[in-house]
Design a protein around this motif. Structure first.
Motif, PDB file in Angstrom:
ATOM      1  N   TYR A   1       0.884  -1.167   0.000  1.00  0.00           N
ATOM      2  CA  TYR A   1       0.000   0.000   0.000  1.00  0.00           C
ATOM      3  C   TYR A   1       0.913   1.206   0.000  1.00  0.00           C
ATOM      4  N   SER A   2       0.703   2.125  -0.957  1.00  0.00           N
ATOM      5  CA  SER A   2       1.659   3.242  -1.057  1.00  0.00           C
ATOM      6  C   SER A   2       1.025   4.556  -1.496  1.00  0.00           C
ATOM      7  N   GLU A   3      -0.305   4.688  -1.370  1.00  0.00           N
ATOM      8  CA  GLU A   3      -0.959   5.934  -1.773  1.00  0.00           C
ATOM      9  C   GLU A   3      -1.407   6.693  -0.535  1.00  0.00           C
ATOM     10  N   PRO A   4      -0.665   7.732  -0.112  1.00  0.00           N
ATOM     11  CA  PRO A   4      -1.003   8.448   1.123  1.00  0.00           C
ATOM     12  C   PRO A   4      -2.369   9.124   1.049  1.00  0.00           C
ATOM     13  N   VAL A   5      -3.064   9.097   2.172  1.00  0.00           N
ATOM     14  CA  VAL A   5      -4.353   9.771   2.305  1.00  0.00           C
ATOM     15  C   VAL A   5      -4.260  10.736   3.483  1.00  0.00           C
ATOM     16  N   GLY A   6      -4.598  11.991   3.235  1.00  0.00           N
ATOM     17  CA  GLY A   6      -4.656  12.988   4.304  1.00  0.00           C
ATOM     18  C   GLY A   6      -6.092  13.204   4.727  1.00  0.00           C
ATOM     19  N   THR A   7      -6.299  13.496   5.996  1.00  0.00           N
ATOM     20  CA  THR A   7      -7.651  13.718   6.528  1.00  0.00           C
ATOM     21  C   THR A   7      -7.654  14.961   7.397  1.00  0.00           C
ATOM     22  N   VAL A   8      -8.659  15.805   7.203  1.00  0.00           N
ATOM     23  CA  VAL A   8      -8.811  16.999   8.039  1.00  0.00           C
ATOM     24  C   VAL A   8     -10.275  17.186   8.408  1.00  0.00           C
ATOM     25  N   SER A   9     -10.463  17.938   9.472  1.00  0.00           N
ATOM     26  CA  SER A   9     -11.792  18.414   9.855  1.00  0.00           C
ATOM     27  C   SER A   9     -11.895  19.873   9.415  1.00  0.00           C
ATOM     28  N   VAL A  10     -13.067  20.249   8.927  1.00  0.00           N
ATOM     29  CA  VAL A  10     -13.283  21.636   8.484  1.00  0.00           C
ATOM     30  C   VAL A  10     -14.479  22.213   9.236  1.00  0.00           C
TER      31      VAL A  10
ATOM     32  N   THR B   1      -6.382  11.925  -1.420  1.00  0.00           N
ATOM     33  CA  THR B   1      -5.007  11.716  -1.876  1.00  0.00           C
ATOM     34  C   THR B   1      -4.497  13.048  -2.422  1.00  0.00           C
ATOM     35  N   ARG B   2      -3.329  13.024  -3.034  1.00  0.00           N
ATOM     36  CA  ARG B   2      -2.810  14.258  -3.624  1.00  0.00           C
ATOM     37  C   ARG B   2      -3.607  14.683  -4.849  1.00  0.00           C
ATOM     38  N   ASN B   3      -4.439  13.766  -5.378  1.00  0.00           N
ATOM     39  CA  ASN B   3      -5.118  14.061  -6.634  1.00  0.00           C
ATOM     40  C   ASN B   3      -6.638  14.137  -6.540  1.00  0.00           C
ATOM     41  N   ARG B   4      -7.241  13.343  -5.631  1.00  0.00           N
ATOM     42  CA  ARG B   4      -8.697  13.258  -5.623  1.00  0.00           C
ATOM     43  C   ARG B   4      -9.238  13.081  -4.204  1.00  0.00           C
ATOM     44  N   VAL B   5     -10.502  13.469  -4.046  1.00  0.00           N
ATOM     45  CA  VAL B   5     -11.200  13.292  -2.769  1.00  0.00           C
ATOM     46  C   VAL B   5     -11.660  11.844  -2.642  1.00  0.00           C
ATOM     47  N   MET B   6     -11.347  11.231  -1.500  1.00  0.00           N
ATOM     48  CA  MET B   6     -11.688   9.827  -1.283  1.00  0.00           C
ATOM     49  C   MET B   6     -12.930   9.642  -0.425  1.00  0.00           C
ATOM     50  N   MET B   7     -13.129  10.518   0.539  1.00  0.00           N
ATOM     51  CA  MET B   7     -14.229  10.333   1.482  1.00  0.00           C
ATOM     52  C   MET B   7     -14.684  11.677   2.022  1.00  0.00           C
ATOM     53  N   ILE B   8     -16.000  11.820   2.190  1.00  0.00           N
ATOM     54  CA  ILE B   8     -16.584  13.025   2.784  1.00  0.00           C
ATOM     55  C   ILE B   8     -17.581  12.585   3.842  1.00  0.00           C
TER      56      ILE B   8
ATOM     57  N   LYS C   1      -1.415  18.524   1.376  1.00  0.00           N
ATOM     58  CA  LYS C   1      -0.180  18.815   2.109  1.00  0.00           C
ATOM     59  C   LYS C   1       0.183  17.660   3.047  1.00  0.00           C
ATOM     60  N   ILE C   2      -0.836  17.092   3.686  1.00  0.00           N
ATOM     61  CA  ILE C   2      -0.587  15.967   4.596  1.00  0.00           C
ATOM     62  C   ILE C   2      -0.122  14.752   3.798  1.00  0.00           C
ATOM     63  N   ALA C   3      -0.700  14.541   2.614  1.00  0.00           N
ATOM     64  CA  ALA C   3      -0.268  13.432   1.754  1.00  0.00           C
ATOM     65  C   ALA C   3       1.175  13.638   1.289  1.00  0.00           C
ATOM     66  N   ASP C   4       1.530  14.870   0.954  1.00  0.00           N
ATOM     67  CA  ASP C   4       2.924  15.160   0.560  1.00  0.00           C
ATOM     68  C   ASP C   4       3.891  14.857   1.708  1.00  0.00           C
ATOM     69  N   PHE C   5       3.483  15.176   2.935  1.00  0.00           N
ATOM     70  CA  PHE C   5       4.314  14.882   4.108  1.00  0.00           C
ATOM     71  C   PHE C   5       4.535  13.373   4.241  1.00  0.00           C
ATOM     72  N   GLN C   6       3.480  12.596   3.961  1.00  0.00           N
ATOM     73  CA  GLN C   6       3.615  11.140   4.051  1.00  0.00           C
ATOM     74  C   GLN C   6       4.560  10.591   2.985  1.00  0.00           C
ATOM     75  N   ILE C   7       4.597  11.217   1.831  1.00  0.00           N
ATOM     76  CA  ILE C   7       5.564  10.816   0.793  1.00  0.00           C
ATOM     77  C   ILE C   7       6.988  10.988   1.316  1.00  0.00           C
ATOM     78  N   LYS C   8       7.240  12.109   1.990  1.00  0.00           N
ATOM     79  CA  LYS C   8       8.570  12.351   2.564  1.00  0.00           C
ATOM     80  C   LYS C   8       8.887  11.321   3.648  1.00  0.00           C
ATOM     81  N   LEU C   9       7.868  10.969   4.453  1.00  0.00           N
ATOM     82  CA  LEU C   9       8.078   9.954   5.480  1.00  0.00           C
ATOM     83  C   LEU C   9       8.499   8.626   4.859  1.00  0.00           C
TER      84      LEU C   9
END
Length: 700
Positions: free
Chosen positions: A143-152, A180-187, A212-220
Motif C-alpha cells: 500500500y503506497s498511496e497516502p491519504v490525508g484527513t482533516v476536519s473543516v 489523496t494528492r489528486n482526488r477526494v476519497m471520502m466526505i 499537504k498531509i499526503a505530501d508529508f507522508q511521501i517524505k516519510l
C-alpha cells in the motif's frame, strides 16, 4: 532505530515516531498532534486468504478512557465492546483506504488505532485517520498511496482546518475530508442547513490541506519507509475465463437488460445454474475463478449500459427518482409513525417521546456526556428477501443509524421548546438502494406525526457514479438502486432541507472523485431532495398540533435554585415520595427548572402541588394544617410543610392548663397551627391556641 519527523497542520505541530515501540508489528507509529497521541499498528498475513472474493481489510479504533483521565462506569471497570463512536470512526478510516489497495490483493490486513491521550482541541479520530495512512505507507504491506484527513469548521463565515473546541461550538459545519494528492476519497459532513455552494467550497478547502498531509507522508516513506512486498493478487486462469465468457456472456447480457428486479434475479439464478452444470465438474478446483468471471461479466454489462448506452437497468433516466409514497399514523399505540417507500426500498420509522431523564448516557472520550435525541436503524435479512440470524446491530446498522441521526439533529427543537427525550427507530422492511436516506425521510414523517415541532422537514437521496477505466468519462446517477450501487463507483448520500445540507456521507470504490463529480452530485441531489420534500409535505405539511393520547405530557415549573435540595430531600427522600405517590417522572435542572412528565394530568397537578409545598417558605403569622410527627413531655412537633417541622409548646396546645401533651393530641393527628416565631437558627415555633382563636374570629 527511532525515526522522528515533524510537520505543521493548521498551525499545530504533528510528530511521527517510527521504530521506537511495537517492534514486532510490520509498522507501529506513534503520532502526536498537540497533546493528542495515537498508536497505530499495521500488519498483514504472509499469504492470501483462500476461498474469498474480497479484500479482508479491517480497521479497529480503540478508545482508552485513561486518555481523558476517566475510569469506565458500571460494575466492570474496564473498556468492553466498542462504543458507537469508535465504530463510526473505524468505518470512516476504512472507507478512503480500502479502494487504494492493489486489485485482487486478498491478504488479511489489520490496522489498529489505539487512543493513548486526548486533548479536546485536537480530535483523536482525525489524527487516527492520518496515522492509519502513515502506518500503511511506512509498512512493507503493498500500500503506497497516502491519504490525508482533516476536519473543516466555519467560524464567522471563514473556513477553519481542525477547529478547536471553542471554534467547533461556534461552527454550523462539521466536515471531514479524506483525500489523496489528486482526488477526494471520502466526505463525512453534518451541518446546520449549509447551502450547496458553501459545502462545496468547504470540501475543496479541506482537500487542499489533505494534499499537504499526503505530501508529508511521501517524505516519510522516503526517510523511514520499509521496502514494499510484492503483492500476490488473485487472477483468474485465462483459459477458464475465455471458456466461461464464450459460453455465458450473451446469456448474462440478456438477463442484465431485464428491467424488473425479481425477474432479472430469477433469470440470473437460472443462468448461473447452467454455468455450474457446464463447468463445475470440469473445473472443481476453480469454482472461485468461475464465480469471479460471472461477476465481472455482470459488472461489465451494467457499466457499459450506463456509460456508453445512457441506459439504467430499470429503464429510468439518469436524474429520475423512483415512485415515492408517504404515510403516517400507521400504528395506533405508538407516539408517531412514518412509512416511506421509494421504488422497492421501504422504511418504517417509529417515534417515541420520553422524559428528559431518559437521555442516553455516553461514556466516551468527547465532551458530550448525554444525548436526548437518538436514531436507531435495523436491517433484518428479510429486507432483502433472505434468511439470516437476528443479532444485535452491526457496524452497518450503527453507521446508517448515525447518518440519519446527523441529518435530523439540527432540526430537533431545543429542550426549552420541547422538553422530551426523542427516540426514533427505523425498521427497514425492503431494501433496494439507500435505506439510510429512506430512514431520513421516514424519520421526518414520524417526527411530524408525533407532533415534534422540528424546524423544517428533511429528506435524503443517494447519488451514484460510473466512470471509465481512465476516469476521463463519468456519469452521475440520481437515486441509485442496489444493482447500481453494487457495480458502480460511488455512494454519495446527501440529506437536508429546502434551505441546505444537514448531512453527507460519501465513499468510493475508485481512486477518488473529481471536483466536477462532487459539485454535480450535490446539485443533482438538491433537485431530488426538493422533489421528495414535496411528497412529504403532501402527506403531512406540519407537525400535528396535539400529541398522541398515549404520549406523556410535559409540564414545566421553576423554583429558586436554592430550593432544589428541599425538593430532593435527604437521600432523595422527598422526590422519591412524590414520584411513588403520583407515578410521574421528574427532571430538575441546575437553574431551578423542573420538568414533570405524566400521561395523567391529575397526577402531574398533584406532583406540582407537592413540589410547591416543599419549596414554600414558612411565613410568620400564617396558619397551616400540619401533622403531628413526634410527642415529647414539653410539646408536639408538627410537620407543616413537607420536610419542615415546628414545635407547639405544651402551653400553646390549648387554652386550659393540661398535664400531658397526649391529653390533647396524638402522633399522626392533623391540627391547625399558627407560626408565631422563627428564631435565628431557623427553628419554627407554633401555636395551636392562636390558630383556633384566629379561625374562630374569621367564622364570626
Amino acid at each position: 532505530m527511532n525515526n522522528v519527523c515533524e510537520t505543521t497542520v493548521a498551525g499545530r505541530k504533528l510528530t511521527v515516531e517510527f521504530g521506537k515501540i511495537g517492534m514486532l508489528s510490520d509498522a507501529a507509529v506513534l503520532v502526536k498532534y498537540g497533546d493528542t497521541v495515537i498508536l497505530v499498528n499495521a500488519n498483514a498475513s504472509e499469504k492470501p486468504r483462500e476461498g474469498i472474493d474480497f479484500l479482508p481489510f479491517s480497521v479497529e479504533y480503540q478508545e482508552r478512557l485513561y486518555s481523558v483521565g476517566k475510569i469506565p462506569g458500571g460494575f466492570i471497570k474496564r473498556e468492553g465492546k466498542p462504543s458507537d463512536k469508535s465504530i463510526l470512526t473505524a468505518r470512516a478510516i476504512d472507507r478512503p483506504l480500502r479502494p487504494l489497495f492493489p486489485k485482487g490483493y486478498r491478504n488479511d490486513v489489520q490496522v489498529v488505532c489505539t487512543v493513548l491521550s486526548v486533548e479536546q482541541d485536537n480530535l483523536p479520530e482525525i489524527l487516527a485517520a492520518n496515522s492509519a495512512s502513515i502506518a500503511l505507507c511506512l509498512s512493507s504491506i503493498p500500500y503506497s498511496e497516502p491519504v490525508g484527513t482533516v476536519s473543516v469548521g466555519m467560524v464567522d463565515d471563514n473556513f477553519v482546518i481542525n477547529p478547536t473546541v471553542e471554534e467547533r461550538e461556534k461552527s454550523p459545519l462539521n466536515l471531514t475530508v479524506s483525500a489523496t494528492r489528486n482526488r477526494v476519497m471520502m466526505i463525512e459532513a453534518g451541518g446546520d442547513e449549509i447551502p450547496e455552494d458553501i459545502m462545496y467550497d468547504a470540501i475543496m478547502f479541506g482537500f487542499e490541506e489533505c494534499k499537504k498531509i499526503a505530501d508529508f507522508q511521501i517524505k516519510l516513506m522516503e526517510v523511514m519507509g520499509k521496502e514494499k512486498k510484492e503483492p500476490i493478487c488473485f487472477k483468474v486462469d485465462e483459459a477458464i475465463e475465455k471458456e466461461v465468457r464464450d459460453f455465458a456472456f450473451d446469456m448474462v447480457k440478456e438477463v442484465m437488460y431485464i428491467t424488473d428486479k425479481d425477474e432479472r434475479n430469477q433469470k440470473l439464478d437460472t443462468v448461473k445454474e447452467k454455468i455450474g452444470e457446464e463447468f463445475n465438474e470440469k473445473y472443481p478446483d476453480n469454482l472461485l475463478d468461475i464465480a469471479d468471471v460471472v461477476y465481472r461479466m455482470q459488472k461489465e454489462v451494467v457499466r457499459n449500459m450506463l456509460l456508453n448506452e445512457n441506459r439504467r437497468p430499470d429503464g429510468r433516466t439518469f436524474d429520475e427518482i423512483r415512485p415515492i409514497s408517504c404515510e403516517v399514523g400507521l400504528l395506533p399505540r405508538t407516539h408517531g409513525t412514518g412509512l416511506f417507500t421509494r421504488g422497492m426500498t421501504q422504511v418504517l420509522t417509529v417515534a417515541t417521546l420520553g422524559a428528559l431523564g431518559d437521555v442516553q448516557i455516553i461514556d466516551g472520550l468527547g465532551a458530550e456526556e448525554s444525548k436526548r435525541y437518538m436514531h436507531h436503524y435495523n436491517f433484518p435479512s428479510y429486507s432483502v428477501g433472505e434468511v439470516g440470524p437476528l443479532r444485535g446491530p452491526g457496524r452497518r446498522e450503527i453507521g446508517h443509524g448515525a447518518l440519519a441521526e446527523k441529518a435530523l439533529e439540527p432540526l430537533i427543537p431545543s429542550e426549552e421548546q420541547f422538553p422530551y427525550t426523542i427516540r426514533l427507530v427505523s425498521e427497514v422492511l425492503s431494501s433496494n438502494g439507500s435505506t439510510s436516506q429512506a430512514s431520513v425521510c421516514g424519520s421526518t414523517l414520524a417526527l411530524l406525526d408525533a407532533g415534534v415541532p422540528i424546524k423544517r422537514p428533511a429528506a435524503g437521496i443517494a447519488m451514484g457514479l460510473i466512470t471509465s477505466e481512465d476516469l476521463s468519462h463519468e456519469e452521475i446517477l440520481t437515486d441509485i438502486q442496489g444493482i447500481e450501487d453494487f457495480f458502480g463507483d460511488m455512494d454519495f448520500k446527501v440529506a437536508g432541507t429546502e434551505k441546505g445540507i444537514t448531512a453527507i456521507q460519501v465513499d468510493t470504490k475508485i481512486a477518488g472523485l473529481s471536483k466536477e463529480c462532487i459539485k454535480t452530485a450535490m446539485n443533482d441531489a438538491k433537485k431530488a431532495r426538493l422533489h421528495i420534500l414535496g411528497k412529504i409535505n403532501e402527506c403531512i405539511p406540519a407537525p400535528r398540533e396535539e400529541l398522541s393520547k398515549y404520549a406523556p405530557r410535559a409540564y414545566t415549573m421553576s423554583i429558586n435554585p436554592e430550593k432544589i435540595r428541599d425538593v430532593i430531600g435527604k437521600g432523595g427522600e422527598n422526590i422519591n415520595k412524590i414520584i411513588s405517590q403520583t407515578g410521574v417522572k421528574i427532571d430538575i435542572k441546575e437553574d431551578g427548572t423542573i420538568f414533570i412528565l405524566s400521561s395523567d394530568k391529575l397526577s402531574a397537578d398533584t406532583a406540582i402541588q407537592m413540589i410547591e409545598n416543599v419549596t414554600r417558605d414558612v411565613v410568620i403569622g400564617e396558619i397551616y394544617l400540619g401533622k403531628v410527627t413526634k410527642i415529647t413531655n414539653f410539646g408536639a412537633f408538627v410537620e407543616i410543610l413537607p420536610g419542615k417541622e415546628g414545635l407547639v409548646h405544651i402551653s400553646q396546645l390549648d387554652f386550659k392548663h393540661i398535664n400531658k401533651v397526649e391529653d390533647i393530641v396524638s402522633q399522626g393527628d392533623e391540627i391547625l397551627v399558627k407560626v408565631t416565631e422563627i428564631d435565628k437558627q431557623g427553628r419554627v415555633n407554633l401555636s395551636r391556641k392562636d390558630a383556633i382563636k384566629e379561625s374562630a374570629n374569621k367564622e364570626d
